[in-house]
Design a protein around this motif. Sequence first.
Motif, PDB file in Angstrom:
ATOM      1  N   CYS A 246       1.443 -14.672  13.195  1.00 17.31           N
ATOM      2  CA  CYS A 246       2.099 -13.373  13.004  1.00 17.31           C
ATOM      3  C   CYS A 246       3.555 -13.478  12.582  1.00 17.31           C
ATOM      4  CB  CYS A 246       1.980 -12.537  14.272  1.00 17.31           C
ATOM      5  SG  CYS A 246       0.350 -11.798  14.500  1.00 17.31           S
ATOM      6  N   PHE A 247       4.274 -14.451  13.106  1.00 21.69           N
ATOM      7  CA  PHE A 247       5.676 -14.572  12.697  1.00 21.69           C
ATOM      8  C   PHE A 247       5.789 -15.064  11.260  1.00 21.69           C
ATOM      9  CE2 PHE A 247       6.859 -13.809  17.031  1.00 21.69           C
ATOM     10  CZ  PHE A 247       8.155 -13.329  16.966  1.00 21.69           C
ATOM     11  N   VAL A 248       4.814 -15.862  10.828  1.00 21.21           N
ATOM     12  CA  VAL A 248       4.793 -16.278   9.423  1.00 21.21           C
ATOM     13  C   VAL A 248       4.521 -15.081   8.528  1.00 21.21           C
ATOM     14  CG1 VAL A 248       3.552 -17.638   7.694  1.00 21.21           C
ATOM     15  CG2 VAL A 248       4.155 -18.663   9.879  1.00 21.21           C
ATOM     16  N   THR A 249       3.493 -14.288   8.869  1.00 24.42           N
ATOM     17  CA  THR A 249       3.159 -13.113   8.046  1.00 24.42           C
ATOM     18  C   THR A 249       4.258 -12.056   8.115  1.00 24.42           C
ATOM     19  OG1 THR A 249       1.843 -12.227   9.904  1.00 24.42           O
ATOM     20  CG2 THR A 249       0.667 -13.464   8.198  1.00 24.42           C
ATOM     21  N   TRP A 250       4.896 -11.910   9.276  1.00 25.96           N
ATOM     22  CA  TRP A 250       5.987 -10.938   9.414  1.00 25.96           C
ATOM     23  C   TRP A 250       7.185 -11.347   8.554  1.00 25.96           C
ATOM     24  CZ3 TRP A 250       6.470  -6.210  11.590  1.00 25.96           C
ATOM     25  CH2 TRP A 250       7.761  -5.704  11.746  1.00 25.96           C
ATOM     26  N   ASN A 251       7.564 -12.614   8.646  1.00 22.26           N
ATOM     27  CA  ASN A 251       8.701 -13.093   7.852  1.00 22.26           C
ATOM     28  C   ASN A 251       8.392 -13.021   6.354  1.00 22.26           C
ATOM     29  OD1 ASN A 251      10.128 -13.610  10.195  1.00 22.26           O
ATOM     30  ND2 ASN A 251       9.545 -15.767  10.268  1.00 22.26           N
ATOM     31  N   TYR A 252       7.129 -13.246   5.998  1.00 29.85           N
ATOM     32  CA  TYR A 252       6.716 -13.112   4.596  1.00 29.85           C
ATOM     33  C   TYR A 252       6.854 -11.657   4.151  1.00 29.85           C
ATOM     34  CZ  TYR A 252       3.700 -12.911   0.472  1.00 29.85           C
ATOM     35  OH  TYR A 252       3.202 -12.676  -0.792  1.00 29.85           O
ATOM     36  N   ALA A 253       6.425 -10.732   5.010  1.00 29.20           N
ATOM     37  CA  ALA A 253       6.519  -9.311   4.673  1.00 29.20           C
ATOM     38  C   ALA A 253       7.970  -8.890   4.482  1.00 29.20           C
ATOM     39  CB  ALA A 253       5.856  -8.467   5.770  1.00 29.20           C
ATOM     40  N   VAL A 254       8.847  -9.361   5.378  1.00 30.38           N
ATOM     41  CA  VAL A 254      10.279  -9.043   5.251  1.00 30.38           C
ATOM     42  C   VAL A 254      10.827  -9.557   3.929  1.00 30.38           C
ATOM     43  CG1 VAL A 254      12.571  -9.531   6.200  1.00 30.38           C
ATOM     44  CG2 VAL A 254      10.688  -8.938   7.736  1.00 30.38           C
ATOM     45  N   LYS A 255      10.376 -10.741   3.546  1.00 28.66           N
ATOM     46  CA  LYS A 255      10.825 -11.344   2.294  1.00 28.66           C
ATOM     47  C   LYS A 255      10.357 -10.546   1.087  1.00 28.66           C
ATOM     48  CE  LYS A 255      10.754 -15.825  -0.123  1.00 28.66           C
ATOM     49  NZ  LYS A 255      10.245 -17.222  -0.069  1.00 28.66           N
TER      50      LYS A 255
ATOM     51  N   MET B  44       4.177  -0.041  -7.397  1.00 26.03           N
ATOM     52  CA  MET B  44       4.271  -1.128  -6.417  1.00 26.03           C
ATOM     53  C   MET B  44       3.721  -2.415  -7.027  1.00 26.03           C
ATOM     54  SD  MET B  44       2.590  -1.388  -2.584  1.00 26.03           S
ATOM     55  CE  MET B  44       3.340   0.163  -2.059  1.00 26.03           C
ATOM     56  N   THR B  45       4.498  -3.472  -6.952  1.00 27.90           N
ATOM     57  CA  THR B  45       4.082  -4.743  -7.537  1.00 27.90           C
ATOM     58  C   THR B  45       3.042  -5.437  -6.656  1.00 27.90           C
ATOM     59  OG1 THR B  45       5.803  -6.014  -6.421  1.00 27.90           O
ATOM     60  CG2 THR B  45       6.380  -4.996  -8.524  1.00 27.90           C
ATOM     61  N   HIS B  46       2.442  -6.491  -7.221  1.00 31.85           N
ATOM     62  CA  HIS B  46       1.431  -7.240  -6.475  1.00 31.85           C
ATOM     63  C   HIS B  46       2.038  -7.895  -5.238  1.00 31.85           C
ATOM     64  CE1 HIS B  46      -2.122  -9.649  -5.701  1.00 31.85           C
ATOM     65  NE2 HIS B  46      -1.400 -10.753  -5.765  1.00 31.85           N
ATOM     66  N   THR B  47       3.242  -8.461  -5.374  1.00 30.67           N
ATOM     67  CA  THR B  47       3.886  -9.107  -4.234  1.00 30.67           C
ATOM     68  C   THR B  47       4.235  -8.095  -3.142  1.00 30.67           C
ATOM     69  OG1 THR B  47       6.027  -8.932  -5.368  1.00 30.67           O
ATOM     70  CG2 THR B  47       4.819 -11.005  -5.591  1.00 30.67           C
ATOM     71  N   GLN B  48       4.614  -6.880  -3.547  1.00 27.15           N
ATOM     72  CA  GLN B  48       4.910  -5.845  -2.561  1.00 27.15           C
ATOM     73  C   GLN B  48       3.653  -5.428  -1.808  1.00 27.15           C
ATOM     74  OE1 GLN B  48       6.832  -2.996  -5.186  1.00 27.15           O
ATOM     75  NE2 GLN B  48       8.840  -3.465  -4.323  1.00 27.15           N
ATOM     76  N   LYS B  49       2.535  -5.342  -2.527  1.00 30.66           N
ATOM     77  CA  LYS B  49       1.262  -5.018  -1.864  1.00 30.66           C
ATOM     78  C   LYS B  49       0.910  -6.088  -0.840  1.00 30.66           C
ATOM     79  CE  LYS B  49      -0.754  -2.400  -5.702  1.00 30.66           C
ATOM     80  NZ  LYS B  49      -1.827  -2.362  -6.738  1.00 30.66           N
ATOM     81  N   LEU B  50       1.111  -7.360  -1.220  1.00 34.14           N
ATOM     82  CA  LEU B  50       0.844  -8.450  -0.286  1.00 34.14           C
ATOM     83  C   LEU B  50       1.770  -8.362   0.930  1.00 34.14           C
ATOM     84  CD1 LEU B  50       0.330 -11.497  -2.698  1.00 34.14           C
ATOM     85  CD2 LEU B  50      -1.419 -10.258  -1.402  1.00 34.14           C
ATOM     86  N   GLY B  51       3.012  -7.937   0.699  1.00 32.01           N
ATOM     87  CA  GLY B  51       3.958  -7.775   1.792  1.00 32.01           C
ATOM     88  C   GLY B  51       3.508  -6.719   2.775  1.00 32.01           C
ATOM     89  N   HIS B  52       3.027  -5.581   2.251  1.00 31.68           N
ATOM     90  CA  HIS B  52       2.528  -4.512   3.125  1.00 31.68           C
ATOM     91  C   HIS B  52       1.284  -4.963   3.887  1.00 31.68           C
ATOM     92  CE1 HIS B  52       5.167  -1.150   2.129  1.00 31.68           C
ATOM     93  NE2 HIS B  52       5.147  -1.542   0.876  1.00 31.68           N
ATOM     94  N   LEU B  53       0.392  -5.678   3.222  1.00 28.50           N
ATOM     95  CA  LEU B  53      -0.818  -6.182   3.880  1.00 28.50           C
ATOM     96  C   LEU B  53      -0.458  -7.167   4.986  1.00 28.50           C
ATOM     97  CD1 LEU B  53      -3.241  -6.723   0.839  1.00 28.50           C
ATOM     98  CD2 LEU B  53      -3.432  -4.983   2.633  1.00 28.50           C
TER      99      LEU B  53
ATOM    100  N   GLN C 189      11.278  -1.497   5.535  1.00 28.59           N
ATOM    101  CA  GLN C 189       9.888  -1.098   5.367  1.00 28.59           C
ATOM    102  C   GLN C 189       8.963  -1.894   6.280  1.00 28.59           C
ATOM    103  OE1 GLN C 189       8.222  -0.084   1.523  1.00 28.59           O
ATOM    104  NE2 GLN C 189      10.216  -0.357   0.559  1.00 28.59           N
ATOM    105  N   THR C 190       9.265  -3.169   6.504  1.00 30.94           N
ATOM    106  CA  THR C 190       8.442  -3.978   7.402  1.00 30.94           C
ATOM    107  C   THR C 190       8.565  -3.490   8.836  1.00 30.94           C
ATOM    108  OG1 THR C 190       8.803  -5.895   5.967  1.00 30.94           O
ATOM    109  CG2 THR C 190       7.914  -6.323   8.148  1.00 30.94           C
ATOM    110  N   SER C 191       9.782  -3.211   9.292  1.00 30.88           N
ATOM    111  CA  SER C 191       9.995  -2.788  10.674  1.00 30.88           C
ATOM    112  C   SER C 191       9.346  -1.442  10.980  1.00 30.88           C
ATOM    113  CB  SER C 191      11.496  -2.719  10.980  1.00 30.88           C
ATOM    114  OG  SER C 191      12.066  -4.008  11.002  1.00 30.88           O
ATOM    115  N   ILE C 192       9.198  -0.605   9.971  1.00 30.07           N
ATOM    116  CA  ILE C 192       8.589   0.703  10.192  1.00 30.07           C
ATOM    117  C   ILE C 192       7.168   0.572  10.740  1.00 30.07           C
ATOM    118  CG2 ILE C 192       7.698   2.749   8.976  1.00 30.07           C
ATOM    119  CD1 ILE C 192      10.188   2.593   7.187  1.00 30.07           C
TER     120      ILE C 192
END
Length: 296
Positions: free
Chosen positions: A231-240, A1-10, A246-249
């Motif tokens: 939350c919508f900023v962090t959610w949209n960032y996670a989707v990106k 898992m890359t650093h950006t993916q970890k940030l997405g999950h967080l 994976q975000t919707s899960i």
Amino acid sequence: MTHTQKLGHLAAILTIILWGTTFVSTKILLEAYQPVEILFFRFLMGLIALTIIYPKPLKGTSLRQELVFAAAGLCGICLYYLLENIALTYTMASNVGVITSIAPCFTAIVAYFAHVDEDAINKKFFFGFLVALSGIFLISFNGAELQLNPLGDILALLAALAWAFYAVITKGIGNYGYNTIVMTRRIFFYGILFMLPSLLFFDCSWSLLPLQEPAYLLNLLFLGLGASALCFVTWNYAVKMIGAIQTSIYIYMVPVITVVTSIIVLDEQITPMSALGIVLTLGGLVISQYRGKRKA
């Protein structure tokens, strides 16, 4: 898992933790306001906050991109929240909680047919979905009698479908390369715009007098600045970063967070059935997330 993916999950986890606590805030505000009033106030406040934080305008968009932004605002801001709140007036809250938790499954199906994620539908995903849904069922009903109301339940189902389209649309918006705050701000704008005609059909007072009470003011600020703007900023960032599926899960975790918050804030007692539901929900989340390496 890359650093950006970890940030997405967080980012997704942070979003769900805050969204899972909105039940308590909304419950308090419903003592003074109609559901549609709360929605309008919170998203207008969110739009203003994002504009203050990042006032730089969104320039250079094409007509097609604007239509996509409008579709995201219609599905994720207007339709999802309106359908969910109207459904609550026709059926039990527990019914709505369980039915809207189908959103990750709908997201996978929409993503598959939209060719956003051809590997979205597989056995592990559906097995994790069924495990999580059984846990959500135990948490939501907790021994209560299941009461079906066709109109309310269908509206809740449509809300889950609207969120699925929003998740997939925002995945495409993330590929435009615009700043996440600017993208979210534009989505809020269209969501509020589509919400305006619906206000004519509800009995709204629009009084600001209840906000003189600290409890109402603080909870509305939380919904507007935290649950909406942040939350919508962090959610949209996670989707990106990690993709719509994976975000919707992480939506599976909302009832779990709600139960924990109710115990802390409302002094509600956790039952063995709720505890088992939490375990099953988290287990389903793990199964669905770790279903093999694939492109986000």
